[in-house]
Write a protein that holds these residues in place. Structure first.
Motif, PDB file in Angstrom:
ATOM      1  N   TYR A  47      -0.976  -1.621  -6.960  1.00 26.50           N
ATOM      2  CA  TYR A  47      -1.817  -1.401  -5.719  1.00 26.50           C
ATOM      3  C   TYR A  47      -1.267  -2.465  -4.523  1.00 26.50           C
ATOM      4  CZ  TYR A  47      -4.380   2.331  -8.074  1.00 26.50           C
ATOM      5  OH  TYR A  47      -4.742   3.255  -8.857  1.00 26.50           O
TER       6      TYR A  47
ATOM      7  N   GLU B 100       1.132  -3.971  -1.716  1.00 28.59           N
ATOM      8  CA  GLU B 100       1.977  -3.100  -0.577  1.00 28.59           C
ATOM      9  C   GLU B 100       3.502  -2.657  -0.902  1.00 28.59           C
ATOM     10  OE1 GLU B 100       3.513  -4.229   4.091  1.00 28.59           O
ATOM     11  OE2 GLU B 100       2.403  -5.869   2.775  1.00 28.59           O
TER      12      GLU B 100
ATOM     13  N   SER C   6      -6.338   6.412  -6.712  1.00 28.39           N
ATOM     14  CA  SER C   6      -7.247   5.395  -6.881  1.00 28.39           C
ATOM     15  C   SER C   6      -7.575   5.099  -8.271  1.00 28.39           C
ATOM     16  CB  SER C   6      -8.452   5.650  -5.952  1.00 28.39           C
ATOM     17  OG  SER C   6      -9.112   7.052  -6.309  1.00 28.39           O
TER      18      SER C   6
ATOM     19  N   GLU D 177      -0.664   8.546  -0.853  1.00 30.30           N
ATOM     20  CA  GLU D 177      -1.026   7.337  -1.331  1.00 30.30           C
ATOM     21  C   GLU D 177      -1.124   7.311  -2.602  1.00 30.30           C
ATOM     22  OE1 GLU D 177      -1.900   4.157  -0.084  1.00 30.30           O
ATOM     23  OE2 GLU D 177      -1.854   4.881   2.166  1.00 30.30           O
TER      24      GLU D 177
ATOM     25  N   TYR E 171       5.989   4.406  -3.726  1.00 25.08           N
ATOM     26  CA  TYR E 171       5.244   5.574  -4.250  1.00 25.08           C
ATOM     27  C   TYR E 171       5.249   6.356  -3.005  1.00 25.08           C
ATOM     28  CZ  TYR E 171       1.935   8.591  -6.141  1.00 25.08           C
ATOM     29  OH  TYR E 171       1.261  10.048  -6.571  1.00 25.08           O
ATOM     30  N   LYS E 172       4.901   5.986  -1.845  1.00 27.01           N
ATOM     31  CA  LYS E 172       4.662   6.968  -0.580  1.00 27.01           C
ATOM     32  C   LYS E 172       6.112   7.569  -0.358  1.00 27.01           C
ATOM     33  CE  LYS E 172       1.744   5.573   2.691  1.00 27.01           C
ATOM     34  NZ  LYS E 172       1.408   4.428   3.639  1.00 27.01           N
TER      35      LYS E 172
ATOM     36  N   TRP F  68       0.339   9.261 -12.073  1.00 32.71           N
ATOM     37  CA  TRP F  68       0.548   7.743 -11.608  1.00 32.71           C
ATOM     38  C   TRP F  68       1.022   6.830 -12.797  1.00 32.71           C
ATOM     39  CZ3 TRP F  68       1.442   4.299  -8.148  1.00 32.71           C
ATOM     40  CH2 TRP F  68       0.960   2.938  -8.171  1.00 32.71           C
TER      41      TRP F  68
ATOM     42  N   ILE G  81       3.040   0.423  -3.305  1.00 36.45           N
ATOM     43  CA  ILE G  81       2.404   1.534  -2.445  1.00 36.45           C
ATOM     44  C   ILE G  81       3.325   2.206  -1.763  1.00 36.45           C
ATOM     45  CG2 ILE G  81       0.681   2.341  -0.781  1.00 36.45           C
ATOM     46  CD1 ILE G  81      -1.150   0.337  -2.006  1.00 36.45           C
ATOM     47  N   ASN G  82       4.181   1.260  -0.690  1.00 32.92           N
ATOM     48  CA  ASN G  82       5.200   1.900   0.000  1.00 32.92           C
ATOM     49  C   ASN G  82       6.121   2.668  -0.872  1.00 32.92           C
ATOM     50  OD1 ASN G  82       3.938   1.133   2.215  1.00 32.92           O
ATOM     51  ND2 ASN G  82       5.218  -0.880   2.369  1.00 32.92           N
TER      52      ASN G  82
END
Length: 253
Positions: free
Chosen positions: A199, A201, A218, A215, A207-208, A225, A204-205
């Motif tokens: 989780y 930065e 969670s 996103e 993955y996006k 995931w 996350i970027n």
């Protein structure tokens, strides 16, 4: 029923292949022991190493997996770590080269030495100094709450981060290039991360970028995931294998 038969046939095939081995080509079984610096004083002196090797020889051990990365220190003199944290080796081993001492003693007895990078992506424990993550807080593995990932008392670097991967690989290659080791070994922390991680930065970027801007879930246990993150670790393992073999094809991974 078909699956049972299929598995049985595979076992028979491997049994027959083993039965076809000639004496000249017979593969020796690995009889190994892991040599650590936790609750053991073997690595604390050259004499201790020589005594341990002699014992291994006496009882038929032919492979020693020796810890070389533990608690944020190397257990061999490392230029990389000297430049990074100002310490080239675990302070308790200052002025010595336990890896060379072990290789010299073990190879005389035809015992292989595998460099074991035990701590992997964990640079420290909550009971030890946190030098690396204090110097490089951006290397921290981050959980869904934005906190440093700590699992079973271990602090974690973000193993998805290319800079962290390059750091770990540089230590591995430093050993492969500078020592006559027979192999290198990871652990349950290399290449691996707790499911809490991912989780930050960078991850996350990434993955996006690969999921049309979505996103990450969670739920850290979301199966897709988990698999996506596991695949990143598998890719890094492939890179370790390739780069080690490029450096020395004879080194076992």
């Amino acid at each position: 029923m078909k699956k049972v038969i299929y598995l049985f046939l595979i076992i028979l095939i491997f049994t027959n292949l083993n039965g076809c081995e000639t004496n000249e080509n017979k593969i020796e079984a690995v009889r190994g022991v892991w040599l650590t610096n936790v609750d053991s004083e073997v690595l604390n002196s050259k004499v201790g190493i020589e005594e341990a090797v002699a014992l291994c020889k006496d009882i038929g051990i032919n492979t020693i997996f020796a810890v070389m990365w533990n608690k944020g220190y190397t257990l061999y003199p490392s230029k990389i770590m000297k430049d990074f944290i100002g310490e080239d080796i675990d302070p308790e081993l200052k002025g010595r080269d336990p890896l060379k001492e072990l290789i010299d003693a073990a190879h005389k007895e035809d015992i292989k030495v595998i460099a074991w990078f035990e701590y992997g992506f964990s640079p420290s424990h909550e009971k030890t100094e946190r030098k690396i993550l204090d110097l490089k807080p951006e290397w921290s593995a981050i959980n869904v709450n934005g906190e440093l990932v700590t699992k079973n008392g271990f602090h974690w670097m973000n193993g998805f981060d290319p800079d962290v991967q390059n750091f770990m690989l540089s230590l591995i290659l430093e050993v492969v290039n500078n020592y006559d080791v027979d192999g290198i070994q990871g652990d349950d922390r290399l290449p691996a991360l707790p499911t809490e991680a991912g989780y930050d930065e960078y991850t996350i970027n990434l993955y996006k970028e690969q999921h049309n801007g979505l996103e990450p879930p969670s739920d850290k246990y979301d199966s897709a995931w988990v698999q996506w993150r596991a695949d990143l670790m598998t890719d890094f393992m492939g890179r370790i294998f390739t780069e080690v073999k490029n450096a020395d094809p004879s080194v076992i991974v």
